[in-house]
Design a protein around this motif. Structure first.
Motif, PDB file in Angstrom:
ATOM      1  N   ASP A 170      11.625   6.013   2.514  1.00  0.00           N
ATOM      2  CA  ASP A 170      10.613   7.003   2.144  1.00  0.00           C
ATOM      3  C   ASP A 170       9.458   6.985   3.136  1.00  0.00           C
ATOM      4  N   ALA A 171       9.269   5.851   3.814  1.00  0.00           N
ATOM      5  CA  ALA A 171       8.210   5.710   4.814  1.00  0.00           C
ATOM      6  C   ALA A 171       8.675   4.731   5.881  1.00  0.00           C
ATOM      7  N   VAL A 172       8.185   4.961   7.090  1.00  0.00           N
ATOM      8  CA  VAL A 172       8.538   4.106   8.227  1.00  0.00           C
ATOM      9  C   VAL A 172       7.257   3.590   8.859  1.00  0.00           C
ATOM     10  N   VAL A 173       7.172   2.272   9.028  1.00  0.00           N
ATOM     11  CA  VAL A 173       6.047   1.667   9.742  1.00  0.00           C
ATOM     12  C   VAL A 173       6.523   1.379  11.157  1.00  0.00           C
ATOM     13  N   LEU A 174       5.880   2.020  12.123  1.00  0.00           N
ATOM     14  CA  LEU A 174       6.314   1.961  13.514  1.00  0.00           C
ATOM     15  C   LEU A 174       5.317   1.147  14.324  1.00  0.00           C
ATOM     16  N   ASP A 175       5.804   0.171  15.057  1.00  0.00           N
ATOM     17  CA  ASP A 175       4.936  -0.661  15.881  1.00  0.00           C
ATOM     18  C   ASP A 175       4.372   0.151  17.042  1.00  0.00           C
ATOM     19  N   GLY A 176       3.063   0.033  17.270  1.00  0.00           N
ATOM     20  CA  GLY A 176       2.423   0.725  18.383  1.00  0.00           C
ATOM     21  C   GLY A 176       1.568   1.886  17.924  1.00  0.00           C
ATOM     22  N   SER A 177       1.014   2.605  18.883  1.00  0.00           N
ATOM     23  CA  SER A 177       0.113   3.715  18.580  1.00  0.00           C
ATOM     24  C   SER A 177       0.776   5.072  18.733  1.00  0.00           C
ATOM     25  N   HIS A 178       1.986   5.092  19.278  1.00  0.00           N
ATOM     26  CA  HIS A 178       2.654   6.363  19.566  1.00  0.00           C
ATOM     27  C   HIS A 178       3.826   6.582  18.622  1.00  0.00           C
ATOM     28  N   GLU A 216       0.828  -1.207   0.000  1.00  0.00           N
ATOM     29  CA  GLU A 216       0.000   0.000   0.000  1.00  0.00           C
ATOM     30  C   GLU A 216       0.862   1.257   0.000  1.00  0.00           C
ATOM     31  N   LEU A 217       1.903   1.273   0.820  1.00  0.00           N
ATOM     32  CA  LEU A 217       2.767   2.444   0.898  1.00  0.00           C
ATOM     33  C   LEU A 217       3.575   2.631  -0.379  1.00  0.00           C
ATOM     34  N   ARG A 218       4.000   1.522  -0.973  1.00  0.00           N
ATOM     35  CA  ARG A 218       4.750   1.634  -2.229  1.00  0.00           C
ATOM     36  C   ARG A 218       3.858   2.153  -3.352  1.00  0.00           C
ATOM     37  N   GLU A 219       2.619   1.709  -3.364  1.00  0.00           N
ATOM     38  CA  GLU A 219       1.696   2.202  -4.388  1.00  0.00           C
ATOM     39  C   GLU A 219       1.418   3.687  -4.216  1.00  0.00           C
ATOM     40  N   ALA A 220       1.593   4.188  -2.982  1.00  0.00           N
ATOM     41  CA  ALA A 220       1.400   5.613  -2.715  1.00  0.00           C
ATOM     42  C   ALA A 220       2.670   6.416  -2.966  1.00  0.00           C
ATOM     43  N   GLY A 221       3.719   5.742  -3.453  1.00  0.00           N
ATOM     44  CA  GLY A 221       4.931   6.452  -3.840  1.00  0.00           C
ATOM     45  C   GLY A 221       6.134   6.258  -2.951  1.00  0.00           C
ATOM     46  N   ALA A 222       6.012   5.488  -1.868  1.00  0.00           N
ATOM     47  CA  ALA A 222       7.143   5.238  -0.977  1.00  0.00           C
ATOM     48  C   ALA A 222       7.896   4.003  -1.485  1.00  0.00           C
ATOM     49  N   LEU A 223       8.986   4.218  -2.172  1.00  0.00           N
ATOM     50  CA  LEU A 223       9.699   3.098  -2.785  1.00  0.00           C
ATOM     51  C   LEU A 223      10.459   2.268  -1.752  1.00  0.00           C
ATOM     52  N   VAL A 224      10.955   2.925  -0.723  1.00  0.00           N
ATOM     53  CA  VAL A 224      11.703   2.226   0.332  1.00  0.00           C
ATOM     54  C   VAL A 224      10.911   2.337   1.627  1.00  0.00           C
ATOM     55  N   VAL A 225      10.414   1.210   2.114  1.00  0.00           N
ATOM     56  CA  VAL A 225       9.594   1.175   3.327  1.00  0.00           C
ATOM     57  C   VAL A 225      10.341   0.397   4.400  1.00  0.00           C
ATOM     58  N   ALA A 226      10.545   1.006   5.542  1.00  0.00           N
ATOM     59  CA  ALA A 226      11.247   0.352   6.653  1.00  0.00           C
ATOM     60  C   ALA A 226      10.281   0.055   7.781  1.00  0.00           C
ATOM     61  N   GLY A 227      10.304  -1.168   8.263  1.00  0.00           N
ATOM     62  CA  GLY A 227       9.595  -1.519   9.483  1.00  0.00           C
ATOM     63  C   GLY A 227      10.508  -1.292  10.672  1.00  0.00           C
ATOM     64  N   VAL A 228       9.955  -0.756  11.754  1.00  0.00           N
ATOM     65  CA  VAL A 228      10.753  -0.428  12.938  1.00  0.00           C
ATOM     66  C   VAL A 228      10.084  -1.010  14.176  1.00  0.00           C
ATOM     67  N   ASP A 229      10.897  -1.633  15.031  1.00  0.00           N
ATOM     68  CA  ASP A 229      10.371  -2.148  16.296  1.00  0.00           C
ATOM     69  C   ASP A 229      11.462  -2.055  17.346  1.00  0.00           C
ATOM     70  N   GLU A 230      11.046  -1.939  18.597  1.00  0.00           N
ATOM     71  CA  GLU A 230      11.995  -1.816  19.705  1.00  0.00           C
ATOM     72  C   GLU A 230      11.941  -3.037  20.600  1.00  0.00           C
TER      73      GLU A 230
END
Length: 218
Positions: free
Chosen positions: A104-112, A4-18
């Motif tokens: 180009d976009a970061v997916v962050l685990d959690g609500s904050h 979904e994010l790539r289709e919106a133009g974010a070619l590089v999407v990183a998932g982030v978790d702590e």
């Protein structure tokens, strides 16, 4: 989600978790993973749902599958000085800047969103169960920090950091009561209030007035 994010133009999407937010000792570690477009390794999910053995088995497969991954950490001293929110951001920025490509976009685990500008962030509750990039970051960061804590614990075998990774297990709590904190313990945390012999060692966290941060993170 990556699609979904790539289709919106974010070619590089990183998932982030702590990992390590709730530990009493050691750093907080953030993993960042840029997922591949192909099928992920079988069983990839939230690291907390996997056994230690399964995480160890999956980690090299996940590392090979990702386009790129990196880690960032904030030490126990930085957690004491800055508070957890600022320490998480510091670790996350270190992880993202260690990637060979800027997301180009970061997916962050959690609500904050503890990351903020200038990063384009999408927060997702239980992101490590619904987003393969976040799940990859979760597994890799957990294995990385567990190994680090096992190494730190070699000089303090009574605390069993190799088993509890600095979290308050019964063995860890008993060792604290008997021996007091190690050099790797977070010394601004409330657990010291319950240790009469050692509570005098508790540190008052500094306040970052320029960032508008208070000492009420815990």
């Amino acid at each position: 989600m990556e699609r979904e994010l790539r289709e919106a133009g974010a070619l590089v999407v990183a998932g982030v978790d702590e990992v390590g937010r709730g530990a009493w000792a050691g750093p907080v570690v953030v993993g960042a993973a840029v997922s591949a477009l192909g099928v992920p390794p079988t069983g990839l999910t939230d690291s907390k749902l996997l056994t230690a053995q399964r995480r160890e088995e999956l980690a090299p497969l996940v590392a090979e599958w990702t386009v790129a991954h990196a880690f960032g950490a904030a030490s126990h001293e930085e957690i004491d000085a800055l508070g957890m929110t600022a320490a998480l951001r510091l670790a996350a920025v270190r992880a993202l800047e260690a990637l060979p490509v800027r997301p180009d976009a970061v997916v962050l685990d959690g609500s904050h969103d503890f990351l903020g500008d200038p990063w384009r962030v999408r927060t997702v509750v239980k992101g490590d169960r619904v987003c393969v990039g976040v799940a990859a970051a979760s597994v890799l960061a957990k294995v990385h920090r567990d190994r680090l804590m096992a190494e730190l614990g070699l000089d303090y075998p009574e605390f069993a950091f190799g088993d509890n990774a600095g979290y308050p297990s019964p063995v860890h709590q008993a060792a604290l009561e008997e021996r007091g904190p190690t050099p790797y313990h977070r010394m601004s945390w409330a657990y010291l209030d319950n240790l009469p012999r050692w509570r005098h060692l508790k540190r008052v966290r500094s306040v970052l007035e320029d960032a508008g941060q208070t000492a009420l993170d815990f």
